[in-house]
Scaffold this motif. Structure first.
Motif: not given
Length: 236
Positions: A18, A22-23, A25, A211-212, A215
């Motif tokens: 995960r 996330a990284c 993206r 994830e947020e 980001d």
């Protein structure tokens, strides 16, 4: 490998996937995001398993649980360089105990707490790493320093030779979208770094919203449930 070790290993692989996704993206490198395993309510044996799997940053939120657990893990895995982090609200009368077992305190939210921690850390061989706990919505009931007061608190902390300012930490407030909360926090972190270059750490994001957080620039995600499951049985 025991069944519990296999379970934790599988969970760890999922969490690392995960973080990596996330990284990707966000155009970041996974090595820039530290995984802090929150072992609160779980036994020392689980913490030892995490250490075996290479997770050496462990976090607790209650001094009365963490002090004996850190000793137990040290006995279970002698010589393993586990780093313990205090992530919960800290009462000033617990500062002396916390300064003995914690390598980092992520919940400094007042000058009074900074003062007692600094005094307690005087007995340590090295300064105590600290993060300022920020209150994104300014609600004092949940702890944290209002974003508008972070510069003042940071200036107070750096005047202590016993404390080392490393950055800020926050939890997304209830009722606020994590992305919006972390966007606001990221702006405060950027301002803090401009004034205090050592304050590079941005600790935000947990099992449900890492994830947020990634980001929006988190350098440390605090993960418990996704690694260890629901509430566990704390060690005695």
């Amino acid at each position: 490998m025991t069944d519990r070790a296999a379970e934790i290993a599988a969970n760890l692989a999922d969490v690392r996937d995960r973080i990596a996704a996330a990284c990707a993206r966000a155009g970041r490198t996974p090595s820039d995001v530290r995984l802090l395993a929150v072992t609160k309510t779980f036994p020392a044996s689980d913490a030892a398993i995490l250490a075996d799997l290479g997770v050496l940053d462990l976090a607790e939120n209650r001094d009365q649980d963490a002090a004996p657990k850190s000793d137990e893990v040290r006995a279970l895995r002698p010589g393993v360089p586990v780093r313990w982090h205090m992530v919960g609200r800290l009462q000033r009368n617990k500062a002396k105990s916390v300064a003995r077992w914690a390598d980092e305190v992520q919940s400094v939210d007042s000058t009074r707490l900074a003062d007692v921690l600094g005094a307690a850390a005087a007995e340590r061989p090295t300064p105590l790493d600290v993060l300022l706990q920020a209150s994104i919505d300014g609600d004092p009931a949940r702890g944290g320093c209002p974003l508008s007061d972070l510069d003042y608190l940071a200036d107070h902390v750096i005047r202590s030779s016993e404390l080392r300012l490393r950055g800020i930490m926050a939890v997304a407030p209830l009722g606020m979208e994590p992305a919006a909360a972390f966007e606001r926090l990221a702006g405060a972190a950027q301002q803090l770094r401009a004034l205090y270059p050592t304050a590079r750490e941005l600790s935000c994001g947990m099992s449900n919203d890492l994830e947020e957080a990634v980001d929006h620039g988190s350098t440390c995600v605090r993960v418990g449930t996704a690694l260890l499951g629901g509430r566990g049985l704390a060690s005695p």
